[in-house]
Design a protein around this motif. Sequence first.
Motif, short mmCIF file in Angstrom:
data_model
loop_
_atom_site.label_atom_id
_atom_site.label_comp_id
_atom_site.label_asym_id
_atom_site.label_seq_id
_atom_site.Cartn_x
_atom_site.Cartn_y
_atom_site.Cartn_z
N ASN A 54 0.93 -1.89 -0.06
CA ASN A 54 -0.35 -0.57 0.34
C ASN A 54 1.28 1.21 0.05
O ASN A 54 2.18 1.06 0.66
CB ASN A 54 -0.87 0.05 0.90
CG ASN A 54 -1.52 1.28 0.89
OD1 ASN A 54 -1.57 2.28 1.60
ND2 ASN A 54 -3.51 0.85 1.23
N GLU A 55 0.41 1.76 -0.92
CA GLU A 55 1.39 2.91 -0.85
C GLU A 55 0.13 4.46 -0.82
O GLU A 55 -1.10 4.54 -1.22
CB GLU A 55 1.95 3.84 -1.77
CG GLU A 55 2.15 3.35 -3.52
CD GLU A 55 2.89 3.05 -4.01
OE1 GLU A 55 2.69 3.28 -5.40
OE2 GLU A 55 4.47 2.64 -3.88
N LYS A 56 0.47 5.69 0.07
CA LYS A 56 -0.43 7.04 -0.95
C LYS A 56 0.19 8.18 -0.20
O LYS A 56 1.71 8.40 0.84
CB LYS A 56 -1.49 6.92 0.32
CG LYS A 56 -1.89 6.68 1.62
CD LYS A 56 -3.29 7.11 2.27
CE LYS A 56 -2.33 6.24 3.76
NZ LYS A 56 -4.34 6.56 4.36
N GLU A 107 -5.47 -5.07 1.87
CA GLU A 107 -4.95 -5.08 2.25
C GLU A 107 -4.07 -6.56 1.35
O GLU A 107 -3.03 -6.25 0.79
CB GLU A 107 -3.80 -3.95 2.81
CG GLU A 107 -3.98 -2.61 3.05
CD GLU A 107 -2.79 -2.40 4.23
OE1 GLU A 107 -2.68 -0.60 4.39
OE2 GLU A 107 -2.21 -2.99 4.92
#
Length: 109
Positions: A54-56, A107
């Motif tokens: 996950n990335e943001k 996720e």
Amino acid sequence: MCRSTVLSLLLAVAVAGPLVGASDDAVADASKPPVSIIAARKIVLARVPGTIVNEKLKTKHNKPPTWSIKVRPRGMPETSDRLVKVEVDANLGTILKVKDVKARKQEDD
């Protein structure tokens, strides 16, 4: 109107035209942090080898933008709910925080 006034007005319009376009570009670039997601991934994976799940980009008023990236550490089974969350300053590329977190259901899928 005298000739010099007309020339001054034309010159002012010619000069102002590119500035309007430049300010639009500057506004668009302001939302794009200096440290790209690709660079942030490399920084994170050098610290915590594994798989990014996950990335943001987190932006908060009066705080620098931060890449928040969750990694399943290398050697950790995919069924494990253990992840490592790494926060990277999107302006400087420095690691701000590293902590263990539990994976959310979304996720894992």
